[in-house]
Design an enzyme around this catalytic site. Structure first.
Site, PDB file in Angstrom:
ATOM      1  NE  ARG A  15     -13.454  -7.237 -17.376  1.00 35.26           N
ATOM      2  CZ  ARG A  15     -14.369  -7.354 -17.090  1.00 35.26           C
ATOM      3  NH1 ARG A  15     -15.306  -7.787 -16.813  1.00 35.26           N
ATOM      4  NH2 ARG A  15     -13.661  -6.454 -16.377  1.00 35.26           N
ATOM      5  CE  LYS A  33      -3.757  -7.951  -0.317  1.00 35.13           C
ATOM      6  NZ  LYS A  33      -3.959  -7.255  -0.144  1.00 35.13           N
ATOM      7  CG  HIS A  63       3.339  -9.818  -1.007  1.00 35.52           C
ATOM      8  ND1 HIS A  63       1.351  -9.121  -1.400  1.00 35.52           N
ATOM      9  CD2 HIS A  63       3.240  -8.508  -1.341  1.00 35.52           C
ATOM     10  CE1 HIS A  63       1.147  -7.724  -1.360  1.00 35.52           C
ATOM     11  NE2 HIS A  63       2.730  -7.479  -0.922  1.00 35.52           N
ATOM     12  CG  ASP A  68      -5.956  -3.625   1.489  1.00 36.59           C
ATOM     13  OD1 ASP A  68      -5.938  -4.609   0.375  1.00 36.59           O
ATOM     14  OD2 ASP A  68      -5.318  -2.704   1.135  1.00 36.59           O
ATOM     15  CG  HIS A  71      -0.854  -8.169   3.412  1.00 31.99           C
ATOM     16  ND1 HIS A  71      -0.173  -9.318   2.376  1.00 31.99           N
ATOM     17  CD2 HIS A  71      -1.079  -7.571   2.925  1.00 31.99           C
ATOM     18  CE1 HIS A  71      -0.680  -8.925   1.552  1.00 31.99           C
ATOM     19  NE2 HIS A  71      -1.073  -7.939   1.330  1.00 31.99           N
ATOM     20  CE  LYS A 112      -5.562   2.607   0.593  1.00 31.39           C
ATOM     21  NZ  LYS A 112      -4.644   2.814   0.445  1.00 31.39           N
TER      22      LYS A 112
HETATM   23  P1  NDP Z   1      -6.787  -4.397 -11.228  1.00 31.06           P
HETATM   24  O1  NDP Z   1      -8.326  -4.574 -10.954  1.00 31.06           O
HETATM   25  O2  NDP Z   1      -5.355  -3.449 -11.724  1.00 31.06           O
HETATM   26  O3  NDP Z   1      -7.109  -5.384 -12.469  1.00 31.06           O
HETATM   27  C1  NDP Z   1      -7.265  -6.735 -12.263  1.00 31.06           C
HETATM   28  C2  NDP Z   1      -6.749  -8.063 -13.847  1.00 31.06           C
HETATM   29  O4  NDP Z   1      -7.947  -8.814 -14.006  1.00 31.06           O
HETATM   30  C3  NDP Z   1      -7.470  -6.688 -14.980  1.00 31.06           C
HETATM   31  O5  NDP Z   1      -6.634  -6.955 -16.721  1.00 31.06           O
HETATM   32  C4  NDP Z   1      -8.418  -6.565 -15.852  1.00 31.06           C
HETATM   33  O6  NDP Z   1      -8.907  -7.006 -16.749  1.00 31.06           O
HETATM   34  C5  NDP Z   1      -9.025  -8.349 -15.388  1.00 31.06           C
HETATM   35  N1  NDP Z   1     -10.372  -8.711 -15.046  1.00 31.06           N
HETATM   36  C6  NDP Z   1     -11.002  -8.329 -14.477  1.00 31.06           C
HETATM   37  N2  NDP Z   1     -12.425  -9.532 -14.711  1.00 31.06           N
HETATM   38  C7  NDP Z   1     -11.639  -9.787 -15.376  1.00 31.06           C
HETATM   39  C8  NDP Z   1     -13.253 -10.652 -16.366  1.00 31.06           C
HETATM   40  N3  NDP Z   1     -14.407 -11.052 -15.841  1.00 31.06           N
HETATM   41  N4  NDP Z   1     -12.415 -11.218 -17.925  1.00 31.06           N
HETATM   42  C9  NDP Z   1     -11.183 -11.766 -17.688  1.00 31.06           C
HETATM   43  N5  NDP Z   1     -10.202 -10.385 -16.909  1.00 31.06           N
HETATM   44  C10 NDP Z   1     -10.749  -9.864 -15.963  1.00 31.06           C
HETATM   45  O7  NDP Z   1      -6.247  -5.111 -10.517  1.00 31.06           O
HETATM   46  P2  NDP Z   1      -4.863  -5.349  -9.866  1.00 31.06           P
HETATM   47  O8  NDP Z   1      -4.184  -5.834 -10.386  1.00 31.06           O
HETATM   48  O9  NDP Z   1      -4.801  -4.230  -8.425  1.00 31.06           O
HETATM   49  O10 NDP Z   1      -5.261  -6.825  -8.173  1.00 31.06           O
HETATM   50  C11 NDP Z   1      -5.479  -8.067  -9.101  1.00 31.06           C
HETATM   51  C12 NDP Z   1      -5.581  -8.777  -7.497  1.00 31.06           C
HETATM   52  O11 NDP Z   1      -3.928  -8.768  -7.184  1.00 31.06           O
HETATM   53  C13 NDP Z   1      -6.287  -8.850  -6.744  1.00 31.06           C
HETATM   54  O12 NDP Z   1      -6.442  -9.796  -6.348  1.00 31.06           O
HETATM   55  C14 NDP Z   1      -5.252  -7.712  -5.466  1.00 31.06           C
HETATM   56  O13 NDP Z   1      -5.938  -7.861  -3.971  1.00 31.06           O
HETATM   57  C15 NDP Z   1      -4.604  -7.957  -5.504  1.00 31.06           C
HETATM   58  N6  NDP Z   1      -3.383  -7.366  -5.709  1.00 31.06           N
HETATM   59  C16 NDP Z   1      -2.714  -6.838  -5.910  1.00 31.06           C
HETATM   60  C17 NDP Z   1      -1.599  -6.079  -5.288  1.00 31.06           C
HETATM   61  C18 NDP Z   1      -1.592  -4.620  -6.672  1.00 31.06           C
HETATM   62  O14 NDP Z   1      -0.471  -3.793  -5.890  1.00 31.06           O
HETATM   63  N7  NDP Z   1      -2.185  -4.463  -7.427  1.00 31.06           N
HETATM   64  C19 NDP Z   1      -0.683  -6.512  -4.091  1.00 31.06           C
HETATM   65  C20 NDP Z   1      -1.274  -7.371  -3.785  1.00 31.06           C
HETATM   66  C21 NDP Z   1      -2.546  -8.069  -4.720  1.00 31.06           C
HETATM   67  P3  NDP Z   1      -9.946  -6.368 -18.218  1.00 31.06           P
HETATM   68  O15 NDP Z   1      -8.648  -4.955 -17.981  1.00 31.06           O
HETATM   69  O16 NDP Z   1      -9.618  -6.631 -19.795  1.00 31.06           O
HETATM   70  O17 NDP Z   1     -10.814  -6.346 -17.373  1.00 31.06           O
END
Ligand code: NDP
Length: 491
Positions: free
Chosen positions: A54, A149, A179, A236, A241, A341
């Protein structure tokens, strides 16, 4: 491509749309996994990968492509530079949308000419509006939706997500991602349990004393308060997991590794887990958060003082639950699930502790250590502790460890496997609707008891072994203080 049609008439996805395209998960795992598949020629020809977030980029597409290229350079070094560049410049495209606004999602998707795979790599709080927007977008026949998740934040929200998804998609097109199921422990446990005549006869309450499934890490918050402070260690890791690993460790044998059979067995197991009463939750669970301390040379501030943390939320950074499985195989065997952690060392494993022999002929060896079978989650290894006679004294015992290091798996390899299954339409290694809900049914009584304050929030210094109620002695396989984390894999 053959594998894309192996399931019989599964339609070929012509576009992968990643919502949350600038997030940590996408940058570190999803894009590198897709680049690897692209290099290996395993993505359908002509596929496009659309990243959606976004925030928007000054020069939109070019800015996003630079980000993808940077991430690939950092996290997909094994992929050739020319393929990384080709993917970032020719396969990836960018669209801006706020997923809470259906109109903006529809316009970001643009004209849909064939089946898409929509991957929700988003904060769990926006899963529901995104799914509603996808329904409004009227996805072409054969489209799939993958949801990261944690699937919901409680039973009600998981049921709501399932209801929303089922309004426009069959279960066979819904992929709830965990995963750990596509990761190295899955084949290791399946093989150990179901392909060895020596373990299956011992795999029950008669021979097994207790089982521990743990993910203890030296990593502290690492700047992820936005996500973690709302989740905590239980939601988490344990709720998804570690419960999945418990299923694999304790379920009955599936007759085949088929999507229905395997998932039926996991659901049976989840249903057999005793729901804890408030009193049992008080006695059988531990929650705690870290205070300031040192891990090796690193000084760690108290969790409550970390940037972005609301100390009054009382989020736990350490959680332990002891569950019992009410069936003939496991009655009376405790299953301890623990996640923490900022601990002294890394330990990620399933440890199956066998009962000691009923009679010992060695008068001087009054404390034989029991046999323990360990399945290392990271690193990928299997060990078995055995008691043998000490070298010069026939009356003494010594414990030896038989061990095998298995092939290491690259961090994003689990996501490579998941994408292949997503493209094939194979849901075997994804969580089924009823499974997701049962996992919350196990979890809710614990979370309710915590919310009501029946279980105190303890403290432990960062760099210690956890709160006093947790085992004081480090397990033999816990690596030393300050050791570098193998991977920040589990989130
Ligand atoms: P982040 O906070 O790093 O990223 C979230 C993403 O979602 C950003 O690109 C953000 O974009 C986007 N976003 C949030 N709100 C909106 C919105 N209203 N409209 C459009 N885009 C939006 O999270 P993660 O990548 O760490 O995690 C994402 C998912 O993956 C979670 O469910 C997490 O539990 C899961 N996950 C993550 C892991 C990891 O290692 N990171 C491992 C396993 C699962 P913007 O910045 O533009 O807001």
């Amino acid at each position: 491509m053959d594998y894309l049609r192996r399931e019989g008439g599964v339609s070929v996805v012509e576009r992968i749309v990643i919502f949350g395209a600038t997030g940590d998960l996408t940058g570190r795992y999803l894009m590198p996994a897709l680049a690897k598949l692209y290099e290996a020629g395993k993505l359908p020809g002509g596929i496009r990968i659309t990243g959606v977030d976004r925030r928007g980029w000054e020069d939109d597409e070019a800015g996003f492509r630079r980000l993808v290229l940077d991430n690939l350079e950092r996290h997909a070094g094994g992929v050739s530079a020319s393929v990384r560049e080709k993917m970032a410049l020719e396969v990836v495209e960018y669209r801006r949308a706020d997923v809470t606004d259906a109109e903006s999602v529809i316009s970001a998707l643009g004209p849909l000419t064939g089946p898409i795979l929509a991957y929700l790599a988003l904060p769990p709080a926006v899963f529901a509006p995104t799914i509603e927007a996808l329904k409004a977008a009227d996805l072409p026949e054969g489209s799939r939706v993958a949801v990261e998740k944690p699937f919901g934040v409680d039973l009600e929200s998981a049921q709501n997500l399932n209801r929303l998804l089922h309004e426009f998609l069959p279960e066979s097109a819904i992929f709830r991602v965990d995963h750990f199921l596509a990761w190295q422990p899955f084949p290791t446990i399946m093989g150990l349990r179901f392909a060895n005549g020596i373990f299956e006869p011992l795999w029950d309450r008669n021979f097994i004393d207790r089982v521990e499934i743990v993910w203890e890490e030296t990593l502290a918050l690492e700047g992820r308060a936005g996500y973690f402070d709302h989740a905590g260690a239980f939601k988490d890791l344990i709720q998804n997991h570690l419960l999945q690993l418990l299923c694999l460790t304790a379920m009955e044998a599936p007759t085949a590794l088929h999507r229905r059979n395997l998932r039926d067995r996991k659901v049976d197991l989840l249903r057999a887990i005793r729901r804890l009463s408030p009193e049992e939750a008080r006695l059988q669970t531990v929650r705690a958060r870290y205070s300031a301390g040192k891990i090796g040379e690193r000084s760690i501030p108290a969790y409550a003082d970390e940037e972005g943390v609301d100390p009054d939320r009382g989020t736990e950074t350490f959680a332990e639950v002891t569950l019992s499985i009410e069936n003939l195989r496991w009655a009376g065997v405790p299953f301890v699930l623990r996640a923490g952690k900022a601990l002294s060392g890394f330990r990620g494993e399933i440890a199956v502790h066998f009962k000691p022999v009923p009679h010992l002929a060695f008068q001087r060896a009054d404390d034989p250590r029991p046999n323990v079978l360990r399945v290392g989650l990271e690193p990928n290894r299997v060990t078995l502790n055995l008691n043998v006679n000490g070298p010069y004294d026939p009356f003494d015992l010594e414990q030896i460890e038989l061990g095998a290091a298995l092939d290491p798996q690259e961090f994003f390899a689990a996501y490579e496997a998941l994408f292949l299954d997503l493209l094939e339409g194979n849901t075997t290694l994804f969580v089924r609707a009823d499974e997701a809900e049962e996992a919350w049914r196990v979890s809710e009584p614990i979370l309710d008891a915590w919310e009501k304050g029946l279980v105190p929030l303890l403290e432990y210094p960062a760099g210690s072994n956890g709160p006093a109620e947790a085992p004081a002695e480090p397990e033999p396989s816990r690596s030393g203080a300050g050791r570098e984390e193998p991977t920040p894999w589990a989130r």
